[in-house]
Design a protein around this motif. Structure first.
Motif, PDB file in Angstrom:
ATOM      1  N   UNK A   1       0.844  -1.187   0.000  1.00 25.45           N
ATOM      2  CA  UNK A   1       0.000   0.000   0.000  1.00 25.45           C
ATOM      3  C   UNK A   1       0.880   1.237   0.000  1.00 25.45           C
ATOM      4  N   UNK A   2       0.531   2.212  -0.827  1.00 27.44           N
ATOM      5  CA  UNK A   2       1.280   3.464  -0.923  1.00 27.44           C
ATOM      6  C   UNK A   2       0.366   4.602  -0.485  1.00 27.44           C
ATOM      7  N   UNK A   3       0.622   5.232   0.666  1.00 25.92           N
ATOM      8  CA  UNK A   3      -0.232   6.335   1.123  1.00 25.92           C
ATOM      9  C   UNK A   3      -0.062   7.566   0.244  1.00 25.92           C
ATOM     10  N   UNK A   4      -1.182   8.209  -0.071  1.00 29.33           N
ATOM     11  CA  UNK A   4      -1.166   9.396  -0.924  1.00 29.33           C
ATOM     12  C   UNK A   4      -1.492  10.666  -0.158  1.00 29.33           C
ATOM     13  N   UNK A   5      -1.917  10.527   1.101  1.00 25.97           N
ATOM     14  CA  UNK A   5      -2.349  11.680   1.878  1.00 25.97           C
ATOM     15  C   UNK A   5      -3.868  11.837   1.817  1.00 25.97           C
ATOM     16  N   UNK A   6      -4.414  12.486   2.816  1.00 27.08           N
ATOM     17  CA  UNK A   6      -5.847  12.723   2.838  1.00 27.08           C
ATOM     18  C   UNK A   6      -6.677  11.461   2.979  1.00 27.08           C
TER      19      UNK A   6
END
Length: 205
Positions: A119-124
């Motif tokens: 999983x790659x967090x993108x923000x928000x």
């Protein structure tokens, strides 16, 4: 042929957009076979699975886009172990390089073709979730008890767990589960509905 394979042009234009993130959904490597004898257009070009072909197919043409933004990459079926999997594990896989899952020994290809879901967090509260399912067969049903069924099930459970607390999850996958694919049959182009192997696990054969 830059007209038939315009990746360098596409990469240059995309870099001009100044992206924050690049998502590549797989098939980085194509130069698998030797240039046919007498074909002056590709004479002397690299082929096979070594660094020279990866450089020619991906790293040289993508240079401006690689410099423009970080990349999130999805494994394609061209990067499965029986094809360019060795390069995948050395150049693009985010997992630690481990003997036995490096596609060096065909006896371990089942392991090398099945990397953990990331999983790659993108923000928000948004994220991209990437499973490694490029080995799923497009049109053939998955046999009951086949080892890939267990791999699909493990991946789906991990996707669900990673998505549980996220506000938005974008699933990035090389083989479309429910989309359409196409193949050439003589002079005709025929469509098929999504990926049969992945559907079998979701809905039963």
């Amino acid at each position: 042929d830059p007209a038939a394979y315009p990746f360098a042009k596409v990469a240059q234009r995309a870099a001009g957009w100044r992206p924050e993130l690049v998502l590549h959904v797989g098939d980085f490597h194509y130069r698998e076979t030797r240039c046919p004898a007498g074909n002056k257009g590709c004479a002397g070009s690299p082929w096979g699975y070594g660094w020279d072909t990866w450089q020619a197919d991906l790293f040289d043409p993508a240079k401006p886009l690689l410099a423009a933004a970080p990349w999130a990459v999805v494994r394609g079926n061209h990067e499965n172990c029986f094809r360019a999997g060795q390069g995948w594990h050395r150049f693009l896989d985010v997992q630690p390089f481990v003997a036995g899952r490096d596609c060096d020994d065909p006896a371990n290809d089942r392991i090398g073709d099945d990397s953990p879901v990331i999983a790659i967090p993108l923000g928000g509260g948004a994220q991209i979730v990437i499973p490694d399912l490029a080995f799923a067969d497009d049109r053939k049903p998955t046999r009951p008890g086949a080892p890939e069924l267990a791999a699909f099930e493990t991946a789906y459970r991990r996707i669900a767990a990673l998505s549980a607390d996220a506000k938005f999850t974008f699933l990035a996958i090389h083989k479309p589960i429910l989309g359409f694919g196409a193949y050439q049959a003589g002079k005709d182009v025929r469509l098929f509905g999504g990926n049969q192997g992945l559907q079998d696990q979701l809905y039963g054969p």
